[in-house]
Design a protein around this motif. Structure first.
Motif, short mmCIF file in Angstrom:
data_model
loop_
_atom_site.label_atom_id
_atom_site.label_comp_id
_atom_site.label_asym_id
_atom_site.label_seq_id
_atom_site.Cartn_x
_atom_site.Cartn_y
_atom_site.Cartn_z
N GLU A 1 0.83 -1.21 0.00
CA GLU A 1 0.00 0.00 0.00
C GLU A 1 0.86 1.26 0.00
O GLU A 1 0.52 2.25 -0.65
CB GLU A 1 -0.93 -0.01 1.22
CG GLU A 1 -1.99 -1.09 1.18
CD GLU A 1 -2.95 -0.99 2.35
OE1 GLU A 1 -3.19 0.13 2.81
OE2 GLU A 1 -3.44 -2.03 2.81
N LYS B 1 2.29 1.75 -3.42
CA LYS B 1 1.26 2.27 -4.32
C LYS B 1 1.17 3.79 -4.21
O LYS B 1 1.00 4.50 -5.22
CB LYS B 1 -0.09 1.62 -4.00
CG LYS B 1 -1.21 1.98 -4.96
CD LYS B 1 -2.48 1.22 -4.63
CE LYS B 1 -3.60 1.58 -5.58
NZ LYS B 1 -4.87 0.85 -5.25
N GLU B 2 1.27 4.30 -2.98
CA GLU B 2 1.27 5.76 -2.79
C GLU B 2 2.48 6.39 -3.47
O GLU B 2 2.38 7.43 -4.11
CB GLU B 2 1.29 6.09 -1.29
CG GLU B 2 0.06 5.64 -0.52
CD GLU B 2 -1.15 6.50 -0.82
OE1 GLU B 2 -0.97 7.65 -1.26
OE2 GLU B 2 -2.28 6.01 -0.62
N VAL C 1 -2.23 15.18 1.34
CA VAL C 1 -2.11 13.74 1.55
C VAL C 1 -2.41 13.39 3.01
O VAL C 1 -2.80 14.26 3.79
CB VAL C 1 -0.70 13.26 1.14
CG1 VAL C 1 -0.48 13.48 -0.35
CG2 VAL C 1 0.39 13.96 1.95
N GLY D 1 5.72 6.97 0.83
CA GLY D 1 4.43 6.29 0.93
C GLY D 1 3.80 6.48 2.29
O GLY D 1 2.59 6.71 2.41
N MET E 1 2.47 10.04 2.64
CA MET E 1 1.25 10.23 1.86
C MET E 1 0.07 9.50 2.48
O MET E 1 -1.08 9.96 2.40
CB MET E 1 1.47 9.79 0.41
CG MET E 1 2.49 10.64 -0.33
SD MET E 1 2.74 10.14 -2.06
CE MET E 1 1.15 10.56 -2.78
N LYS E 2 0.35 8.37 3.12
CA LYS E 2 -0.72 7.58 3.72
C LYS E 2 -1.09 8.11 5.11
O LYS E 2 -2.16 7.79 5.64
CB LYS E 2 -0.25 6.12 3.84
CG LYS E 2 -1.37 5.12 4.03
CD LYS E 2 -2.14 4.90 2.74
CE LYS E 2 -3.17 3.80 2.91
NZ LYS E 2 -4.03 3.64 1.72
#
Length: 345
Positions: A5, A8-9, A268, A327, A330-331
């Motif tokens: 995940e 992916k970010e 984000v 990531g 951003m998450k």
């Protein structure tokens, strides 16, 4: 958090032209009143307050080279070399010399400069793998330039833009709209149009350094956009998915890109709970690396800085660290120390 995940970010950051702005020096030959110096202490602040100091130039040319090689392997599509004024740094040319010939569609090397030294350096740079030169032009007369930058060499900067236009694949002008240049802004835009190059007009971004003057100094680009449409430009919006949305006024041979606070920005995961979000108008769009080798994803929060130097000593370390760190930011997940504890690295 599942690593897939986070990756992916990071992939979204790359696809949306997320960039690294690599500051080679925090010193500059100009004293722009609005300067945020990529998150470092601006030169004018150091000059006015002797207790403040510039960032130390700890990051070596070899470490910068390792950084750039790693970012290229990761697929980062925009590599900006900034300062301060990057043309002051003796590290610029050795770093550029290690960048391989490439297709700008794969990644772009961009030099951001105030243009004052560009004509003196241009022949040393013309055979380097520079895909774009972004030159600041915040005035159109020596009087206005002095009010903005404490320099009076506007004709030299204009000439550097003309020369750069004939040498580099792409040149763009960068201009902050402010009270000091509002009366000349159409002249600056016309200059860009005559040279058939794009220009980006920015609104003032709030930082701790311009806090006392921000309200009085920030001007909206909205009226300027309307005026450019009346002059024959075609308006469209750019919503990149990260960072600031832009209003673009297209003419036959050039475009005027306008930052407009009212169009909003992309935020984000970490931004959602940030206490400074109300002051942030840029959203997340860039990672800034300073001369000490630290990277930070936000101009307003020094607590988000991470030291990249430990990841620049061995090939491959950076590629393991950067995607998960970006990531996680951003998450909205914890920063990489949690990954270190889990033994990911």
């Amino acid at each position: 958090m599942n690593h897939a995940e986070l990756l992916k970010e990071f992939d979204f950051f790359k696809v949306r032209d997320g960039r690294f702005r690599i500051s080679l020096t925090s010193t500059c030959n100009a004293r722009c009143w609005f300067c945020h110096n990529e998150g470092a202490v601006p030169p004018i602040e150091v000059e006015n307050n002797k207790e403040l100091q510039h960032k130390k130039h700890i990051c070596s040319a070899e470490e910068y080279i390792m950084l750039v090689k790693g970012l290229i392997r990761l697929g980062i599509s925009r590599l900006y070399f900034t300062g301060g004024e990057p043309l002051i740094s003796p590290k610029l040319e050795p770093i550029l010399a290690t960048i391989p010939p490439h297709d700008p569609e794969s990644f772009k090397v961009i030099l951001a400069t105030n243009g004052v030294l560009l004509n003196k350096k241009i022949h040393e740079l013309k055979n380097k793998p520079i895909d774009k030169v972004k030159i600041s032009l915040h005035a159109f007369s020596d009087e206005s330039m002095w009010n903005v930058e404490r320099l009076s060499c506007i004709e030299e900067v204009k000439e550097s833009i003309r020369t750069a236009r004939s040498i580099f694949p792409e040149v763009e002008i960068n201009t902050l709209l402010m009270p000091e240049n509002q009366h000349e802004i159409l002249d600056i835009i016309q200059f860009a149009r005559e040279l058939k190059i794009d220009i980006e007009i920015l609104e003032l971004v709030w930082t701790d350094y311009n806090r006392p003057t921000y309200t009085d100094k920030r001007l909206s680009t909205n009226d300027l956009a309307s005026e450019l449409v009346l002059l024959g430009g075609n308006e469209k919006l750019s919503t990149p998915g990260i960072g600031v949305n832009l209003k673009i006024i297209e003419f036959e041979n050039s475009s005027v890109k306008l930052m407009d606070n009212s169009l909003g920005s992309s935020y984000v995961g970490t931004c959602q709970t940030c206490s400074l979000r109300s002051a942030c108008i840029e959203g997340f769009w860039s990672i800034r690396v300073d001369p000490e080798g630290y990277a930070q994803p936000c101009l307003l929060r020094t607590d988000l800085r991470v030291d990249l130097k430990p990841h620049l000593q061995k090939e491959g370390d950076l590629e393991s660290f950067i995607p998960l760190w970006i990531g996680a930011f951003m998450k909205g997940e914890p920063m990489p120390d949690i990954f270190l504890e889990e033994g990911v690295f």
